[in-house]
Design a protein around this motif. Structure first.
Motif, PDB file in Angstrom:
ATOM      1  N   ARG A   1     -13.955  -4.690  -1.829  1.00  0.00           N
ATOM      2  CA  ARG A   1     -14.995  -3.835  -1.262  1.00  0.00           C
ATOM      3  C   ARG A   1     -15.767  -3.113  -2.368  1.00  0.00           C
ATOM      4  NH1 ARG A   1     -14.618  -3.285   4.222  1.00  0.00           N
ATOM      5  NH2 ARG A   1     -15.986  -1.451   4.148  1.00  0.00           N
ATOM      6  N   ASP A   2     -15.052  -2.689  -3.392  1.00  0.00           N
ATOM      7  CA  ASP A   2     -15.709  -2.027  -4.520  1.00  0.00           C
ATOM      8  C   ASP A   2     -16.700  -2.968  -5.206  1.00  0.00           C
ATOM      9  OD1 ASP A   2     -14.305   0.297  -4.073  1.00  0.00           O
ATOM     10  OD2 ASP A   2     -12.820  -0.056  -5.664  1.00  0.00           O
ATOM     11  N   ARG A   3     -16.313  -4.238  -5.337  1.00  0.00           N
ATOM     12  CA  ARG A   3     -17.215  -5.196  -5.971  1.00  0.00           C
ATOM     13  C   ARG A   3     -18.491  -5.354  -5.145  1.00  0.00           C
ATOM     14  NH1 ARG A   3     -16.584 -11.768  -7.109  1.00  0.00           N
ATOM     15  NH2 ARG A   3     -18.556 -11.915  -8.275  1.00  0.00           N
ATOM     16  N   ASN A   4     -18.352  -5.472  -3.833  1.00  0.00           N
ATOM     17  CA  ASN A   4     -19.528  -5.584  -2.972  1.00  0.00           C
ATOM     18  C   ASN A   4     -20.426  -4.351  -3.132  1.00  0.00           C
ATOM     19  OD1 ASN A   4     -21.127  -5.222  -0.385  1.00  0.00           O
ATOM     20  ND2 ASN A   4     -20.235  -7.232   0.020  1.00  0.00           N
ATOM     21  N   GLU A   5     -19.827  -3.178  -3.144  1.00  0.00           N
ATOM     22  CA  GLU A   5     -20.607  -1.943  -3.271  1.00  0.00           C
ATOM     23  C   GLU A   5     -21.288  -1.840  -4.631  1.00  0.00           C
ATOM     24  OE1 GLU A   5     -21.450  -0.013  -1.012  1.00  0.00           O
ATOM     25  OE2 GLU A   5     -20.007  -0.259   0.613  1.00  0.00           O
ATOM     26  N   ARG A   6     -20.619  -2.256  -5.695  1.00  0.00           N
ATOM     27  CA  ARG A   6     -21.235  -2.225  -7.031  1.00  0.00           C
ATOM     28  C   ARG A   6     -22.458  -3.119  -7.083  1.00  0.00           C
ATOM     29  NH1 ARG A   6     -15.941  -2.735  -8.847  1.00  0.00           N
ATOM     30  NH2 ARG A   6     -16.290  -4.920  -9.433  1.00  0.00           N
ATOM     31  N   ILE A   7     -22.360  -4.297  -6.459  1.00  0.00           N
ATOM     32  CA  ILE A   7     -23.511  -5.206  -6.450  1.00  0.00           C
ATOM     33  C   ILE A   7     -24.658  -4.587  -5.670  1.00  0.00           C
ATOM     34  CG2 ILE A   7     -24.343  -7.476  -5.712  1.00  0.00           C
ATOM     35  CD1 ILE A   7     -21.466  -8.509  -6.235  1.00  0.00           C
ATOM     36  N   THR A   8     -24.364  -3.935  -4.552  1.00  0.00           N
ATOM     37  CA  THR A   8     -25.420  -3.273  -3.780  1.00  0.00           C
ATOM     38  C   THR A   8     -26.083  -2.182  -4.606  1.00  0.00           C
ATOM     39  OG1 THR A   8     -24.362  -3.748  -1.657  1.00  0.00           O
ATOM     40  CG2 THR A   8     -25.909  -1.905  -1.709  1.00  0.00           C
TER      41      THR A   8
ATOM     42  N   LEU B   1     -32.682 -10.273  -4.384  1.00  0.00           N
ATOM     43  CA  LEU B   1     -32.235  -8.900  -4.174  1.00  0.00           C
ATOM     44  C   LEU B   1     -32.289  -8.544  -2.691  1.00  0.00           C
ATOM     45  CD1 LEU B   1     -34.188  -7.217  -7.121  1.00  0.00           C
ATOM     46  CD2 LEU B   1     -31.784  -7.930  -7.128  1.00  0.00           C
ATOM     47  N   ARG B   2     -33.395  -8.905  -2.030  1.00  0.00           N
ATOM     48  CA  ARG B   2     -33.545  -8.537  -0.624  1.00  0.00           C
ATOM     49  C   ARG B   2     -32.636  -9.362   0.286  1.00  0.00           C
ATOM     50  NH1 ARG B   2     -38.728  -7.068  -2.523  1.00  0.00           N
ATOM     51  NH2 ARG B   2     -39.199  -4.891  -1.945  1.00  0.00           N
ATOM     52  N   THR B   3     -32.361 -10.599  -0.096  1.00  0.00           N
ATOM     53  CA  THR B   3     -31.416 -11.389   0.693  1.00  0.00           C
ATOM     54  C   THR B   3     -30.022 -10.780   0.603  1.00  0.00           C
ATOM     55  OG1 THR B   3     -32.659 -13.446   0.593  1.00  0.00           O
ATOM     56  CG2 THR B   3     -30.292 -13.645   0.893  1.00  0.00           C
ATOM     57  N   TRP B   4     -29.650 -10.265  -0.559  1.00  0.00           N
ATOM     58  CA  TRP B   4     -28.349  -9.583  -0.665  1.00  0.00           C
ATOM     59  C   TRP B   4     -28.282  -8.430   0.343  1.00  0.00           C
ATOM     60  CZ3 TRP B   4     -23.576  -9.996  -2.632  1.00  0.00           C
ATOM     61  CH2 TRP B   4     -22.773  -8.849  -2.580  1.00  0.00           C
ATOM     62  N   LEU B   5     -29.336  -7.640   0.397  1.00  0.00           N
ATOM     63  CA  LEU B   5     -29.347  -6.496   1.312  1.00  0.00           C
ATOM     64  C   LEU B   5     -29.354  -6.941   2.766  1.00  0.00           C
ATOM     65  CD1 LEU B   5     -31.910  -4.167  -0.515  1.00  0.00           C
ATOM     66  CD2 LEU B   5     -29.408  -4.058  -0.603  1.00  0.00           C
ATOM     67  N   SER B   6     -30.044  -8.055   3.056  1.00  0.00           N
ATOM     68  CA  SER B   6     -30.159  -8.532   4.435  1.00  0.00           C
ATOM     69  C   SER B   6     -28.892  -9.225   4.919  1.00  0.00           C
ATOM     70  CB  SER B   6     -31.344  -9.496   4.558  1.00  0.00           C
ATOM     71  OG  SER B   6     -31.493  -9.953   5.890  1.00  0.00           O
ATOM     72  N   MET B   7     -28.226  -9.976   4.035  1.00  0.00           N
ATOM     73  CA  MET B   7     -27.124 -10.823   4.477  1.00  0.00           C
ATOM     74  C   MET B   7     -25.748 -10.389   3.996  1.00  0.00           C
ATOM     75  SD  MET B   7     -26.432 -14.901   3.901  1.00  0.00           S
ATOM     76  CE  MET B   7     -27.872 -15.492   4.751  1.00  0.00           C
ATOM     77  N   TRP B   8     -25.612  -9.966   2.748  1.00  0.00           N
ATOM     78  CA  TRP B   8     -24.289  -9.889   2.134  1.00  0.00           C
ATOM     79  C   TRP B   8     -23.750  -8.484   1.926  1.00  0.00           C
ATOM     80  CZ3 TRP B   8     -22.479 -14.398   2.801  1.00  0.00           C
ATOM     81  CH2 TRP B   8     -23.209 -15.557   2.536  1.00  0.00           C
ATOM     82  N   SER B   9     -24.585  -7.486   1.869  1.00  0.00           N
ATOM     83  CA  SER B   9     -24.138  -6.139   1.535  1.00  0.00           C
ATOM     84  C   SER B   9     -23.379  -5.482   2.685  1.00  0.00           C
ATOM     85  CB  SER B   9     -25.344  -5.259   1.168  1.00  0.00           C
ATOM     86  OG  SER B   9     -24.959  -3.903   1.079  1.00  0.00           O
ATOM     87  N   LEU B  10     -22.181  -4.973   2.403  1.00  0.00           N
ATOM     88  CA  LEU B  10     -21.428  -4.233   3.408  1.00  0.00           C
ATOM     89  C   LEU B  10     -22.197  -2.998   3.870  1.00  0.00           C
ATOM     90  CD1 LEU B  10     -17.819  -4.299   1.888  1.00  0.00           C
ATOM     91  CD2 LEU B  10     -18.524  -5.398   4.025  1.00  0.00           C
ATOM     92  N   ARG B  11     -22.978  -2.418   2.983  1.00  0.00           N
ATOM     93  CA  ARG B  11     -23.666  -1.167   3.269  1.00  0.00           C
ATOM     94  C   ARG B  11     -24.947  -1.353   4.077  1.00  0.00           C
ATOM     95  NH1 ARG B  11     -25.437   1.874  -1.999  1.00  0.00           N
ATOM     96  NH2 ARG B  11     -23.378   1.011  -2.558  1.00  0.00           N
ATOM     97  N   THR B  12     -25.671  -2.430   3.828  1.00  0.00           N
ATOM     98  CA  THR B  12     -27.010  -2.542   4.410  1.00  0.00           C
ATOM     99  C   THR B  12     -27.224  -3.742   5.332  1.00  0.00           C
ATOM    100  OG1 THR B  12     -27.897  -3.837   2.563  1.00  0.00           O
ATOM    101  CG2 THR B  12     -27.977  -1.426   2.360  1.00  0.00           C
ATOM    102  N   SER B  13     -26.347  -4.739   5.268  1.00  0.00           N
ATOM    103  CA  SER B  13     -26.588  -5.949   6.052  1.00  0.00           C
ATOM    104  C   SER B  13     -26.436  -5.704   7.546  1.00  0.00           C
ATOM    105  CB  SER B  13     -25.619  -7.054   5.634  1.00  0.00           C
ATOM    106  OG  SER B  13     -25.751  -8.179   6.490  1.00  0.00           O
TER     107      SER B  13
END
Length: 367
Positions: free
Chosen positions: A209-216, A283-295
């Motif tokens: 989870r930390d890795r996902n958040e760091r990428i976001t 960058l926007r695809t990460w936010l739309s699809m993969w981010s725990l925080r924003t997807s």
């Protein structure tokens, strides 16, 4: 055996025009029994995989149904995926079934990763809630989507960001170096397991989870840095995404699955290979699809808006969808009329497709 007619369907998108070479952005194959148009039809779509010749299409057509294996413009183009755009293009397929193919009842089939995608479609159709990703304009076409009449989740994951996070290797210490590793978190370090102890599992899951958040955090910083420049977005690579401990250690959530195996084969080889979910994205695809925080590709909130009769089918030998995933999908559904069924087979149910079609057929006919 019933003769199956297959019709190519190419349709316009409310968002972009036809390709320069002539291809329509929305494409698929409609499978139906020869003769009168079926009154009930399925539609199946995935985030990225080509579903035009889906493995259940002919089986369900032989049983009297229409089946539209449908692709948005993101087929084979996962790095550029945007949820609101995809939902608008799924709506094109659903409208075609109801207005052109003669279907009076449409069943949304959410298979594999498409489970959360089709859940998001139904959710948006009944209670608009999907918003554009950072810096993008709202998509008008998703404000009036035709809803499905029934919902089926087949070997379905619990959501895009959850799946990526559960599969991530958190031992990577440098996102630009595929070989960088923290030995204390390395799932392939024999000192850590398998079998993996409870303490290691807890640290591992938290580190994922930390890795996902760091990428976001990094993605948001990058987007901010692009403001006022000539660029609005950029691509980046994501390494090592075949490292769910359950793939390696069959004692975690025991099932009928093959041990030390994933969809790409042996996990250690897959993890250090080049074929992985999210391996390339904007960058926007990460936010739309993969981010725990924003997807908004998380399944549970969308499933909570689905009240039509719903069926969940879990393959007990699935390499990477687990019993907890199926029960989570089932538990999140708001439908009062819902059922959970099991097949002893792997993810693509290669040996029991007729049985799966019979199960879905019987359930649909009851309704």
């Amino acid at each position: 055996m019933t003769e199956v007619v297959r019709e190519f369907v190419g349709l316009s998108s409310p968002l972009i025009g036809r390709a320069g070479a002539g291809g329509h952005p929305c494409q698929g194959v409609y499978h139906r029994p020869a003769g009168p148009a079926p009154k009930t039809a399925f539609i199946a779509t995935h985030y990225n995989i080509d579903f035009s010749e889906h493995y259940l299409a002919s089986h369900l057509a032989e049983r009297g149904y229409g089946f539209l294996g449908w692709n948005t413009r993101f087929r084979g183009a996962e790095p550029y995926f945007l949820l609101d755009h995809a939902l608008a293009e799924i709506g094109v397929g659903v409208r075609w079934l109801k207005e052109r193919a003669g279907a009076e009842r449409v069943i949304l089939l959410g298979n594999s990763g498409g489970g959360s995608l089709m859940a998001a479609y139904q959710s948006q159709a009944v209670e608009p809630n999907v918003t554009p990703v950072a810096g993008m304009r709202p998509v008008e076409a998703i404000q009036d989507l035709p809803a499905g009449d029934l919902f089926v989740a087949l070997a379905a994951h619990s959501g895009r960001p959850e799946v990526l996070t559960a599969w991530m290797d958190p031992s990577i210490t440098d996102e630009t170096d595929v070989l960088s590793v923290d030995p204390g978190l390395d799932p392939f370090n024999p000192e850590n397991g398998p079998p993996y102890g409870e303490e290691f599992q807890t640290r591992y899951r938290a580190a994922q989870r930390d890795r996902n958040e760091r990428i976001t955090d990094w993605v948001l910083e990058q987007l901010e840095g692009l403001q006022g420049t000539r660029s609005r977005d950029k691509l980046f690579s994501l390494h090592r995404t075949w490292a769910d401990l359950r793939m390696i250690d069959p004692s975690i959530e025991p099932s009928d699955r093959r041990p030390n195996w994933c969809y790409q084969g042996e996990p250690v080889k897959a993890n250090y290979g080049v074929f992985g979910i999210g391996s390339l994205c904007t960058l926007r695809t990460w936010l739309s699809m993969w981010s725990l925080r924003t997807s908004q590709c998380v399944a549970a909130p969308h499933l909570g808006r689905i009240t039509v009769p719903s069926l969940v089918v879990h393959a007990t030998a699935d390499e990477c969808v687990y019993d907890s995933d199926a029960r989570s999908v089932f538990g999140s559904l708001a439908a009062e009329d819902k059922r959970l069924e099991f097949l002893k087979d792997e993810h693509y149910i290669r040996s029991s497709r007729p049985q799966a079609a019979d199960l879905i057929d019987a359930w649909a006919r009851e309704r």
